[in-house]
Design an enzyme around this catalytic site. Structure first.
Site, short mmCIF file in Angstrom:
data_model
loop_
_atom_site.label_atom_id
_atom_site.label_comp_id
_atom_site.label_asym_id
_atom_site.label_seq_id
_atom_site.Cartn_x
_atom_site.Cartn_y
_atom_site.Cartn_z
CG HIS A 109 -39.89 72.60 21.32
ND1 HIS A 109 -40.19 73.81 20.74
CD2 HIS A 109 -40.39 72.64 22.58
CE1 HIS A 109 -40.85 74.56 21.61
NE2 HIS A 109 -40.99 73.87 22.73
CG HIS A 119 -50.00 74.49 21.69
ND1 HIS A 119 -51.18 75.13 21.39
CD2 HIS A 119 -50.06 74.14 22.99
CE1 HIS A 119 -51.93 75.18 22.49
NE2 HIS A 119 -51.28 74.59 23.47
CG HIS A 189 -43.92 91.41 23.74
ND1 HIS A 189 -44.73 90.29 23.75
CD2 HIS A 189 -42.65 90.93 23.67
CE1 HIS A 189 -44.00 89.19 23.70
NE2 HIS A 189 -42.73 89.56 23.64
#
Length: 314
Positions: A109, A119, A189
């Site tokens: 980060h 990642h 979602h």
């Protein structure tokens, strides 16, 4: 720091894979420390005999650096009596099988909002079929880029290096694993991609052990070439409170994906892994806001319209 190796399956491939992974962790953390000017805290850990999950690992984390607000890179090597459900989703014949898993996983980060989060993970899992038979080994891994402010040259560079790493193993691998990455790093979602993707593969053994292992190594070895030029290009970009707040807001999506959808996180937690190491991917600071939408015509809106969409980069 040396750590004792866990009890293994009857897998003659274990030493070579472990040696590669520990060397990869060393090379990556050395390069990141040199770039940042800080140093990694090293935490060697072990799970002793008698626990459900046995094994050891080395967690390295750099926090509060000049370039990276948090950079975590962990190696783990564990054995267990039964594969967790997240690992047998595509291999139901191995449900309940004793297993061995090892890998290197990292999430960096950055401090500057113009530098993307990254990642990378490479791993091997081996299992001994319950009814007997030879140990079954397979590989997984990949890398993906999550920008807060999008730059086409960065995305193209990252994907180009991924493509080159996979080219020796077949022309189908990059497009196949690129699509797999887009499918995997998707927040269902939110109906939203996590970032600009990269490559991802799992349950991979189709090239045989030697070539599948070589492909995993090629992906791991390509990481620094894929990411460091982007960091060096963006780390001094001027920014203010607006960019910082948008970075913190977008980090919330990263947390949501890792906790809700990520199979690696689920594997670690379901198998009784070490929570502190499993959750090293979490950003140090993050924020959420209700129904926040960027203003039209802004760089923040362009992230959504031009970068958090599936597209071909090379």
């Amino acid at each position: 720091m040396r750590v004792n190796e866990p009890e293994q399956l009857s897998n003659p491939q274990t030493p070579a894979v472990r040696a590669y992974l520990t060397d990869l962790q060393n090379r990556i953390t050395t390069a990141i420390a040199e770039l940042d000017g800080g140093s990694f805290l090293e935490d060697a850990w072990s799970k002793p005999t008698g626990e459900v999950l046995q094994g050891n690992g080395i967690t390295r984390i750099l926090e509060g650096g000049a370039v990276f607000e948090r950079a975590g890179c962990g190696f783990s090597h564990v054995t267990g009596p039964r594969l967790p459900p997240s690992a047998t989703q595509h291999r139901p014949e191995l449900a309940g099988a004793p297993f061995e898993a090892m890998g290197v996983s990292l999430v960096f980060h950055p401090r500057n909002p113009y530098v993307p989060t990254v990642h990378m993970n490479v791993r091997m899992i081996a299992a001994a079929p319950v009814g007997g038979g030879d140990v079954v080994c397979w590989f997984g891994g990949g890398m993906d880029l999550t920008p807060y402010y999008g730059f086409e040259e960065d995305a193209r560079h990252f994907h180009s290096v991924c493509q080159q790493a996979l080219a020796p193993f077949g022309d189908d691998k990059y497009p196949r694993f690129k699509a797999w990455c887009d499918d995997y790093f998707f927040l269902k979602h939110r109906n939203e991609q996590r970032g600009v993707g990269g490559v991802f593969f799992d349950d991979f053994s189709e090239l045989g052990f030697d070539d599948s292992f070589a492909m995993m190594r090629s992906v791991g070895d390509a990481f620094l070439s894929a990411y460091l030029p982007i960091v060096q290009r963006r780390q001094a970009t001027p920014h203010g409170e607006r960019e910082r707040q948008f970075q913190l807001y977008r980090r919330g999506r990263y947390v949501e994906f890792n906790l809700v959808w990520d199979r690696g996180t689920h594997f670690g937690l379901q198998s009784g892994g070490r929570s502190e190491s499993i959750l090293l991917s979490m950003p140090p600071l993050v924020s959420w806001a209700y129904a926040q939408k960027p203003e039209a015509g802004t760089p923040e809106q362009r992230l959504y319209t031009d970068f958090l969409v599936r597209r071909e980069w090379v």
